[in-house]
Design an enzyme around this catalytic site. Structure first.
Site, PDB file in Angstrom:
ATOM      1  N   ASN A  68      26.527  14.540 -28.161  1.00 55.55           N
ATOM      2  CA  ASN A  68      26.556  15.537 -29.246  1.00 55.55           C
ATOM      3  C   ASN A  68      25.191  15.560 -29.953  1.00 55.55           C
ATOM      4  OD1 ASN A  68      26.984  17.109 -31.456  1.00 55.55           O
ATOM      5  ND2 ASN A  68      28.602  15.836 -32.358  1.00 55.55           N
ATOM      6  N   THR A  79      26.735  18.620 -25.543  1.00 56.58           N
ATOM      7  CA  THR A  79      27.775  19.530 -26.041  1.00 56.58           C
ATOM      8  C   THR A  79      27.132  20.756 -26.696  1.00 56.58           C
ATOM      9  OG1 THR A  79      27.939  18.349 -28.136  1.00 56.58           O
ATOM     10  CG2 THR A  79      29.435  17.642 -26.412  1.00 56.58           C
ATOM     11  N   GLY A 116      28.940  10.469 -32.793  1.00 58.46           N
ATOM     12  CA  GLY A 116      29.726   9.758 -33.804  1.00 58.46           C
ATOM     13  C   GLY A 116      31.178   9.646 -33.364  1.00 58.46           C
ATOM     14  N   ASP A 117      32.062   9.418 -34.354  1.00 57.37           N
ATOM     15  CA  ASP A 117      33.489   9.287 -34.041  1.00 57.37           C
ATOM     16  C   ASP A 117      34.042  10.564 -33.427  1.00 57.37           C
ATOM     17  OD1 ASP A 117      33.050   7.004 -35.423  1.00 57.37           O
ATOM     18  OD2 ASP A 117      34.468   7.407 -37.054  1.00 57.37           O
ATOM     19  N   GLY A 118      33.518  11.700 -33.914  1.00 56.77           N
ATOM     20  CA  GLY A 118      34.070  13.007 -33.540  1.00 56.77           C
ATOM     21  C   GLY A 118      34.053  13.262 -32.049  1.00 56.77           C
ATOM     22  N   GLY A 166      28.363   7.612 -39.675  1.00 56.15           N
ATOM     23  CA  GLY A 166      29.131   6.443 -40.102  1.00 56.15           C
ATOM     24  C   GLY A 166      29.408   5.466 -38.972  1.00 56.15           C
TER      25      GLY A 166
HETATM   26  N1  LIG Z   1      26.713  21.388 -30.234  1.00 52.28           N
HETATM   27  C1  LIG Z   1      27.478  21.229 -31.300  1.00 52.28           C
HETATM   28  N2  LIG Z   1      27.291  22.001 -32.389  1.00 52.28           N
HETATM   29  C2  LIG Z   1      28.040  21.813 -33.504  1.00 52.28           C
HETATM   30  N3  LIG Z   1      29.005  20.898 -33.626  1.00 52.28           N
HETATM   31  C3  LIG Z   1      29.240  20.118 -32.574  1.00 52.28           C
HETATM   32  C4  LIG Z   1      28.489  20.228 -31.369  1.00 52.28           C
HETATM   33  N4  LIG Z   1      28.931  19.302 -30.504  1.00 52.28           N
HETATM   34  C5  LIG Z   1      29.929  18.641 -31.139  1.00 52.28           C
HETATM   35  N5  LIG Z   1      30.120  19.119 -32.371  1.00 52.28           N
HETATM   36  C6  LIG Z   1      31.069  18.677 -33.398  1.00 52.28           C
HETATM   37  O1  LIG Z   1      30.439  17.784 -34.303  1.00 52.28           O
HETATM   38  C7  LIG Z   1      31.444  16.972 -34.904  1.00 52.28           C
HETATM   39  C8  LIG Z   1      30.862  15.704 -35.506  1.00 52.28           C
HETATM   40  O2  LIG Z   1      30.251  14.957 -34.531  1.00 52.28           O
HETATM   41  P1  LIG Z   1      30.132  13.382 -34.476  1.00 52.28           P
HETATM   42  O3  LIG Z   1      31.363  12.715 -34.898  1.00 52.28           O
HETATM   43  O4  LIG Z   1      29.604  13.097 -33.117  1.00 52.28           O
HETATM   44  O5  LIG Z   1      28.973  13.075 -35.534  1.00 52.28           O
HETATM   45  P2  LIG Z   1      29.033  12.570 -37.052  1.00 52.28           P
HETATM   46  O6  LIG Z   1      30.162  13.277 -37.744  1.00 52.28           O
HETATM   47  O7  LIG Z   1      27.705  12.738 -37.604  1.00 52.28           O
HETATM   48  O8  LIG Z   1      29.304  11.037 -36.886  1.00 52.28           O
HETATM   49  P3  LIG Z   1      30.324  10.069 -37.645  1.00 52.28           P
HETATM   50  O9  LIG Z   1      31.694  10.562 -37.283  1.00 52.28           O
HETATM   51  O10 LIG Z   1      30.052   8.708 -37.114  1.00 52.28           O
HETATM   52  O11 LIG Z   1      30.041  10.176 -39.098  1.00 52.28           O
HETATM   53  C9  LIG Z   1      32.406  16.729 -33.781  1.00 52.28           C
HETATM   54  O12 LIG Z   1      33.706  16.694 -34.276  1.00 52.28           O
HETATM   55  C10 LIG Z   1      32.224  17.893 -32.828  1.00 52.28           C
HETATM   56  O13 LIG Z   1      33.335  18.751 -32.806  1.00 52.28           O
END
Ligand SMILES: Nc1ncnc2c1ncn2[C@@H]1O[C@H](COP(=O)(O)OP(=O)(O)OP(=O)(O)O)[C@@H](O)[C@H]1O
Length: 300
Positions: free
Chosen positions: A187, A219, A245-247, A279
């Site tokens: 991601n 992604t 991340g977790d997502g 996180g």
């Molecule tokens: N290319 C993209 N553009 C926008 N959003 C995306 C893309 N690829 C994935 N996502 C979305 O981004 C969301 C957050 O991603 P991720 O959990 O990887 O990062 P984070 O929120 O920064 O990390 P953490 O959960 O550790 O705080 C995911 O739920 C996913 O649906």
């Protein structure tokens, strides 16, 4: 010119664990360090890892690199020296600046008939406050024979044995092969938006040392990873790695559970996470649960 059996060098880094000396010994050779000519090293490859035994004046000291810390190895040949460069390959080796190239590179030093085996390990170092893995390279130089091909055969024997041990397959003269790749779902938007850069600078070189091939999919939008995992033949990969991340791992899990064969898919295809989010709570929790060390690497 043929070298005596002792005419081999090893450059090594220290580790603090020692494998059990009763372990099965697959290979054993004696090497010496060129900078300290009186230092003789017996190098053993056992089911627990590499054991480097230094014998000086009847006193012997053992250092070890555990198999679980070794990720791969590679056979190399020395590089053609340019005009003005040092004339002694051995001194370069002692200074850890040995120039080696792939066997099929056009830049080989035909006059050096040695074969070099590079062994890559990431050794866990603990201090009072931190734990980190330190990259360690062990270089074994094979030059008992007067033809490169024969020295290379010896080095390849070590490499094949290490590969078999790492793959947990029976030790044989042929390399174990796993033709399946890893699937990496990255991601680019996770955390501070550095996942792609972190992967390329910190992770890709390690995968290369481990000779782990992979398909990288970045992604393109939210729910991309979920849809990808739900609709593809996930069995064609040896595992799925979430970089983010977790997502992104959560999406992969959802995609798996949405499959009709979800039970089989979850049983057969291992999942992993390389934390690059803000996180990284899930990665922390998994590490805490399995008493693993979580190392979050930063871009320097
Ligand atoms: N290319 C993209 N553009 C926008 N959003 C995306 C893309 N690829 C994935 N996502 C979305 O981004 C969301 C957050 O991603 P991720 O959990 O990887 O990062 P984070 O929120 O920064 O990390 P953490 O959960 O550790 O705080 C995911 O739920 C996913 O649906």
């Amino acid at each position: 010119m043929a070298e005596p059996k002792l005419g081999k060098d090893v450059s090594l880094s220290k580790t603090d664990d020692n494998p059990d000396s009763k372990d099965h010994v697959y290979l054993e050779e004696t090497f010496y360090i060129l900078t300290k000519k009186k230092s003789v090293f017996r190098v053993r490859l056992t089911s627990k890892g590499l054991s480097l035994i230094k014998d000086t004046d009847g006193y012997s000291k053992e250092q070890a690199i555990l198999l679980r810390d070794i990720i791969g190895s590679k056979c190399m040949r020395s590089k053609r020296r340019r005009a003005g460069a040092g004339s002694c390959v051995c001194s370069s080796l002692a200074g850890h600046h040995l120039k080696v190239v792939d066997e099929n590179s056009g830049d080989l030093d035909e006059s050096d008939i040695s074969a070099y085996l590079y062994i890559y390990a990431y050794v866990l170092k603990r201090s009072r406050r931190t734990q980190k893995r330190e990259r360690t390279t062990i270089t074994l130089r094979f030059r008992s024979y007067d033809r490169y091909e024969d020295n290379n055969r010896e080095a390849q024997k070590w490499r094949t044995t290490i590969k078999c041990l790492l793959a947990d397959s029976p030790v044989s003269y042929t390399l174990p092969h796993n033709d399946k790749k890893l699937l990496i779902l990255l991601n680019p938007k996770s955390g501070p938006g550095k996942a792609r850069e972190l992967f390329q600078t910190k992770v890709a070189p390690i995968l290369q040392e481990a000779e782990a091939s992979y398909d990288l999919h970045v992604t393109k939008y939210a729910k991309y990873a979920r849809e990808f995992v739900r609709t593809r033949n996930v069995y064609s990969w040896r595992g799925i790695v979430a970089v983010g991340g977790d997502g992104v791992l959560f999406e992969i899990l959802n995609g798996m559970f949405e499959r009709l064969d979800w039970q089989q898919a979850l049983e057969e295809v291992p999942l992993a996470i390389l934390p690059c989010g803000s996180g990284n709570g899930l990665a922390r929790t998994i590490c805490h649960h399995y008493k693993l060390v979580l190392i979050i690497s930063k871009l320097s």
